[in-house]
Design a protein around this motif. Sequence first.
Motif, short mmCIF file in Angstrom:
data_model
loop_
_atom_site.label_atom_id
_atom_site.label_comp_id
_atom_site.label_asym_id
_atom_site.label_seq_id
_atom_site.Cartn_x
_atom_site.Cartn_y
_atom_site.Cartn_z
N LEU A 164 0.96 40.60 66.77
CA LEU A 164 2.51 41.29 66.88
C LEU A 164 3.10 40.56 67.50
O LEU A 164 4.87 40.54 66.79
N THR A 165 3.23 39.76 68.46
CA THR A 165 4.31 39.40 69.19
C THR A 165 4.45 38.02 68.75
O THR A 165 4.94 37.21 68.93
N GLU A 168 6.64 34.68 68.94
CA GLU A 168 8.58 35.73 68.39
C GLU A 168 8.33 37.21 67.62
O GLU A 168 9.21 37.29 67.18
N GLY A 169 7.34 37.29 67.01
CA GLY A 169 6.92 38.04 65.74
C GLY A 169 6.63 37.34 63.89
O GLY A 169 6.68 38.07 63.43
N LYS A 170 7.10 36.44 64.52
CA LYS A 170 6.99 35.31 63.28
C LYS A 170 6.26 35.70 62.08
O LYS A 170 6.23 35.77 60.94
N PHE A 172 3.63 37.82 62.47
CA PHE A 172 3.46 38.99 61.65
C PHE A 172 4.33 39.49 60.37
O PHE A 172 3.40 39.75 59.72
N LYS A 173 5.73 39.37 60.70
CA LYS A 173 6.22 38.62 59.73
C LYS A 173 6.10 38.18 58.60
O LYS A 173 5.77 38.97 56.84
N ASN A 174 4.92 37.54 58.57
CA ASN A 174 4.59 36.00 57.26
C ASN A 174 3.66 37.29 56.77
O ASN A 174 3.70 36.76 55.30
N LYS A 176 2.85 39.98 56.58
CA LYS A 176 2.93 41.29 55.53
C LYS A 176 3.95 40.56 54.52
O LYS A 176 3.55 41.81 53.45
N ARG A 177 4.55 39.79 54.95
CA ARG A 177 4.95 39.59 53.81
C ARG A 177 4.36 38.91 52.75
O ARG A 177 4.16 39.11 51.11
N SER A 180 2.58 41.53 50.81
CA SER A 180 3.09 41.52 49.91
C SER A 180 3.09 41.50 49.21
O SER A 180 3.34 42.19 47.60
#
Length: 408
Positions: A164-165, A168-170, A172-174, A176-177, A180
Motif C-alpha cells: 500500500l505504501t 509513496e503509494g505509487k 498501489f495506485k498503478n 489499481k489503475r 481497472s
Amino acid sequence: MKVIDLFAGAGGLSEGFRQENYEILAHVEMDKSACNTLRTREAYYYLKNQNLLNIYKDYLLQNITRKELYSFIPKEILDKVIEAEISNKTIPMIFKKIDELIGEETIDLVVGGPPCQAYSTAGKARDPNKMKDDPRNYFYRYYVRFLKKYQPKIFVFENVRGILTAQEGKVFKNIKRNMSNAGYKVGYRILNASDFGVSQFRERVIIIGWKKDLPFKYPEFNLELVPPTIRTLFEDLPRINAGESLSGENQYVIDTNEAISGIRQRNWNILTQHIARPNNDKDLTIYRLVVEAWNNENKALKYNELPQDLKTHKNDEIFLDRYKNVKYDTLSHTIVAHISKDGHYYIHPDIKQNRSLTVREAARIQSFPDDFYFEDSRSAAFKQIGNAVPPLMAKEIAHIIKENIQRY
C-alpha cells in the motif's frame, strides 16, 4: 468454479479454495520444491477421490518413492503444475500450457500473490535503495496480463501491507489503475489471519476484483472465528528435542481435541515432518534464557540483554528481537520465509524441549492440515510454509465469494 493459481508457492490459496470445492485447473510456480509439493498434493486429491489413499499413506510411510507415487497419477493431473518463472519471456509458453489444460473451459477465478519481498519492511530495511529498483515491484503487471487473457469473473490478489505504501503509494495506485483498465472494479482490506481462525497474527492485504458488469461488491467476512492457542494446537504432538524428528503411524500423544480435529482430518493418524533443526550449545543456551525470561517475568528478552559471551553480532542496537519465542497461551507471531534460515525467531514455548519449531508445528500455525506434505529438504519445507497463504484464511475467502456470487 474453476481457478488458476499464479505465483502458487506450496498452494495455500489453492488448498483453501479446494476445500470449498473449487476446481483448480492450473498452478504456476517457479520454485522446484514448491512445484513438487503441488504435484504431491494433486496426487493426494486424485487418490482420495479414487478411494486409494492407502497409496498416498504408503508414500508418507516411505514404503514407495515419489516416482512410484506419481506413477499412479494420470499425466494430465500432474501437468496442472506449470513449473516456470512468470516473465515477459515465459508468459506465451505459460498461456499455451494453460490453454491446453483448460480446453474449452472458462476461468471463473484467478488467485495469487506475487513475490512480496520488494514491499516488505525487512526487504526495505536491508536495501539501501529501499527496493525501488527491484523488478519484483512490477510483478503485478504479469498478474494483470492473465486477467486480460482469461477474463475471470473475479480475482483474489494477496500481498503484504507494505504494498500500500511502496514508493509513496505509487505502486498501489498503478496496480489499481492497471486492474481497472483490464475491466475490473477493485476493493481491498487489510485482513488478519487470526480473524479467520488461524493461530497466528498475520496481516495481509487482500485485493478482490470483479468484472465491471458483475453486480458484486467487496464481501463482508465473518470474523468471529476463534483460533486455538498454541498450547491447544500442539497438544497432540509428541515432545522432541533439537535435532530430532519423529514420524509414522500412531505417534500422536492424544486422539484429538476440538481445535485440531480439522487439522487431523478427524481420522488421520500418520504424523509427518515433525522435524526439529539441530542447534549448537550457544543457541540452545540463548533459547533457554529467552523462554525463562518470558515464563518468569513475562518479558521479551532483547539481544543487547544477553550475556556478552553469547553474542555473535557486534551490532546490538538494531534487530534487538533477533531471538523470539512462540507463546503457549496466545497466538503465534507471523511465520515468514526466514524460518528456513534459522529458528531463532520461532523458539518453542516448552523449555524442556528447548528448540525451535518443527516443520509440522509451523505448518499447523499456518493452518495446513496434517495430511499436507511439503517436498524436499527441511529448509525447503520451512520456506514454502513461511511464504504461504494460510489455507483456513483462503477457505473463508473462497466460501464468502461463492456465497456472494450465488446471490446474483
